[in-house]
Design a protein around this motif. Structure first.
Motif, PDB file in Angstrom:
ATOM      1  N   UNK A 172      31.208  55.094  31.363  1.00 13.42           N
ATOM      2  CA  UNK A 172      30.975  54.362  32.501  1.00 13.42           C
ATOM      3  C   UNK A 172      29.923  55.026  33.363  1.00 13.42           C
ATOM      4  N   UNK A 173      30.528  56.302  33.767  1.00 14.23           N
ATOM      5  CA  UNK A 173      29.869  57.027  34.704  1.00 14.23           C
ATOM      6  C   UNK A 173      28.491  57.378  34.179  1.00 14.23           C
ATOM      7  N   UNK A 174      28.367  57.988  32.912  1.00 14.24           N
ATOM      8  CA  UNK A 174      27.265  58.455  32.391  1.00 14.24           C
ATOM      9  C   UNK A 174      26.024  57.261  32.326  1.00 14.24           C
ATOM     10  N   UNK A 175      26.590  56.279  31.819  1.00 16.74           N
ATOM     11  CA  UNK A 175      25.907  54.966  31.645  1.00 16.74           C
ATOM     12  C   UNK A 175      25.144  54.593  32.994  1.00 16.74           C
ATOM     13  N   UNK A 176      25.948  54.557  34.100  1.00 17.73           N
ATOM     14  CA  UNK A 176      25.652  54.151  35.416  1.00 17.73           C
ATOM     15  C   UNK A 176      24.391  55.082  35.922  1.00 17.73           C
ATOM     16  N   UNK A 177      24.878  56.434  35.699  1.00 12.99           N
ATOM     17  CA  UNK A 177      24.080  57.627  36.228  1.00 12.99           C
ATOM     18  C   UNK A 177      22.514  57.387  35.521  1.00 12.99           C
ATOM     19  N   UNK A 178      22.565  57.084  34.500  1.00 13.95           N
ATOM     20  CA  UNK A 178      21.158  56.950  33.522  1.00 13.95           C
ATOM     21  C   UNK A 178      20.499  55.684  34.017  1.00 13.95           C
ATOM     22  N   UNK A 179      20.849  54.915  35.022  1.00 11.25           N
ATOM     23  CA  UNK A 179      20.156  53.977  35.533  1.00 11.25           C
ATOM     24  C   UNK A 179      20.404  52.550  35.064  1.00 11.25           C
ATOM     25  N   UNK A 180      21.340  52.341  34.255  1.00 18.06           N
ATOM     26  CA  UNK A 180      21.676  51.036  33.594  1.00 18.06           C
ATOM     27  C   UNK A 180      23.111  50.386  34.113  1.00 18.06           C
ATOM     28  N   UNK A 181      23.042  49.321  34.002  1.00 14.65           N
ATOM     29  CA  UNK A 181      24.242  48.347  34.592  1.00 14.65           C
ATOM     30  C   UNK A 181      25.193  48.512  33.406  1.00 14.65           C
ATOM     31  N   UNK A 182      26.703  48.230  33.561  1.00 13.46           N
ATOM     32  CA  UNK A 182      27.337  48.407  32.678  1.00 13.46           C
ATOM     33  C   UNK A 182      28.404  47.072  32.635  1.00 13.46           C
ATOM     34  N   UNK A 183      28.810  46.405  31.412  1.00  5.25           N
ATOM     35  CA  UNK A 183      29.130  45.323  31.331  1.00  5.25           C
ATOM     36  C   UNK A 183      30.636  45.595  30.644  1.00  5.25           C
ATOM     37  N   UNK A 184      31.734  45.360  31.506  1.00  4.34           N
ATOM     38  CA  UNK A 184      32.982  45.537  30.823  1.00  4.34           C
ATOM     39  C   UNK A 184      33.745  44.564  30.691  1.00  4.34           C
ATOM     40  N   UNK A 185      34.113  44.288  29.325  1.00  8.40           N
ATOM     41  CA  UNK A 185      35.029  42.844  28.871  1.00  8.40           C
ATOM     42  C   UNK A 185      36.556  43.380  28.781  1.00  8.40           C
ATOM     43  N   UNK A 186      37.497  43.107  29.735  1.00 12.41           N
ATOM     44  CA  UNK A 186      38.649  43.680  29.596  1.00 12.41           C
ATOM     45  C   UNK A 186      39.839  42.610  30.126  1.00 12.41           C
ATOM     46  N   UNK A 187      40.993  42.672  29.935  1.00 18.42           N
ATOM     47  CA  UNK A 187      42.080  41.905  30.096  1.00 18.42           C
ATOM     48  C   UNK A 187      42.248  41.976  31.544  1.00 18.42           C
ATOM     49  N   UNK A 188      43.051  41.030  32.221  1.00 20.64           N
ATOM     50  CA  UNK A 188      43.334  41.018  33.596  1.00 20.64           C
ATOM     51  C   UNK A 188      44.018  41.942  34.475  1.00 20.64           C
ATOM     52  N   UNK A 189      44.959  42.724  33.914  1.00 23.92           N
ATOM     53  CA  UNK A 189      45.630  43.871  34.121  1.00 23.92           C
ATOM     54  C   UNK A 189      44.599  44.909  34.307  1.00 23.92           C
ATOM     55  N   UNK A 190      43.624  45.287  33.178  1.00 24.31           N
ATOM     56  CA  UNK A 190      42.690  46.176  33.307  1.00 24.31           C
ATOM     57  C   UNK A 190      41.839  46.059  34.521  1.00 24.31           C
ATOM     58  N   UNK A 191      41.217  44.801  34.713  1.00 25.56           N
ATOM     59  CA  UNK A 191      40.246  44.615  35.731  1.00 25.56           C
ATOM     60  C   UNK A 191      40.940  44.814  36.910  1.00 25.56           C
ATOM     61  N   UNK A 192      41.985  44.590  37.368  1.00 24.57           N
ATOM     62  CA  UNK A 192      42.746  45.145  38.473  1.00 24.57           C
ATOM     63  C   UNK A 192      42.868  46.725  38.778  1.00 24.57           C
ATOM     64  N   UNK A 193      43.138  47.281  37.536  1.00 29.77           N
ATOM     65  CA  UNK A 193      43.264  48.848  37.736  1.00 29.77           C
ATOM     66  C   UNK A 193      41.682  49.333  38.125  1.00 29.77           C
ATOM     67  N   UNK A 194      40.733  48.691  37.435  1.00 28.74           N
ATOM     68  CA  UNK A 194      39.335  49.196  37.558  1.00 28.74           C
ATOM     69  C   UNK A 194      39.060  48.846  39.349  1.00 28.74           C
ATOM     70  N   UNK A 195      39.442  47.643  39.781  1.00 27.11           N
ATOM     71  CA  UNK A 195      39.025  47.466  41.011  1.00 27.11           C
ATOM     72  C   UNK A 195      39.671  48.258  42.114  1.00 27.11           C
ATOM     73  N   UNK A 196      41.027  48.736  41.557  1.00 29.50           N
ATOM     74  CA  UNK A 196      41.677  49.660  42.565  1.00 29.50           C
ATOM     75  C   UNK A 196      41.082  51.033  42.585  1.00 29.50           C
ATOM     76  N   UNK A 197      40.801  51.255  41.231  1.00 28.11           N
ATOM     77  CA  UNK A 197      40.027  52.750  41.284  1.00 28.11           C
ATOM     78  C   UNK A 197      38.622  52.759  41.973  1.00 28.11           C
ATOM     79  N   UNK A 198      37.877  51.815  41.843  1.00 29.08           N
ATOM     80  CA  UNK A 198      36.656  51.624  42.365  1.00 29.08           C
ATOM     81  C   UNK A 198      36.683  51.830  44.030  1.00 29.08           C
ATOM     82  N   UNK A 199      37.953  51.151  44.617  1.00 25.97           N
ATOM     83  CA  UNK A 199      37.900  51.109  46.021  1.00 25.97           C
ATOM     84  C   UNK A 199      38.501  52.435  46.612  1.00 25.97           C
ATOM     85  N   UNK A 200      38.836  53.237  45.728  1.00 26.28           N
ATOM     86  CA  UNK A 200      39.314  54.871  46.225  1.00 26.28           C
ATOM     87  C   UNK A 200      38.124  55.661  46.628  1.00 26.28           C
TER      88      UNK A 200
END
Length: 120
Positions: free
Chosen positions: A92-120
């Motif tokens: 994800x970091x490498x793709x974002x750093x290359x100037x691209x958007x990243x689409x993440x298809x995950x289940x609900x609990x995974x999405x909550x984990x991502x949102x918490x990490x992105x807020x850190x």
């Protein structure tokens, strides 16, 4: 749907419970919008006929996956029907750093984990 591109360097999360049909919607979306990168997850499940490592998933042994968890290499991870699944931060970091958007298809609990990490 016209071909549009979301703003640069966005992490877009598409979520829903397992088996709800996310993949069907994603296939349609990606057939119409070309300027976005789909996040590739890691899994411990067996590779299925027609799948390719690094294209459909990054296929890992359970030991490799657990080492990645211990090293903090996932944005999110979960177990589903006895197999481990996770989103590698480096991809994800490498793709974002290359100037691209990243689409993440995950289940609900995974999405909550991502949102918490992105807020850190």
């Amino acid at each position: 749907m016209s071909e549009t591109k979301p703003g640069k360097n966005n992490l877009i999360i598409f979520t829903g419970p397992s088996g709800v049909g996310k993949g069907t919607i994603v296939k349609q979306l990606f057939s119409e919008i070309k300027n976005i990168k789909f996040s590739i997850s890691c899994t411990t499940r067996e590779i299925r006929p027609g799948e390719k490592d690094g294209v459909n998933y990054f296929f890992k042994s359970k030991q490799e996956f657990e080492e990645m968890i211990a090293a903090g290499e996932f944005l999110e991870h979960a177990e589903f029907v006895g197999n481990l699944y996770g989103t590698p931060k480096s991809f994800v970091d490498d793709t974002l750093a290359s100037g691209n958007d990243v689409f993440l298809e995950i289940e609900v609990q995974g999405a909550i984990q991502v949102m918490k990490k992105c807020q850190e």
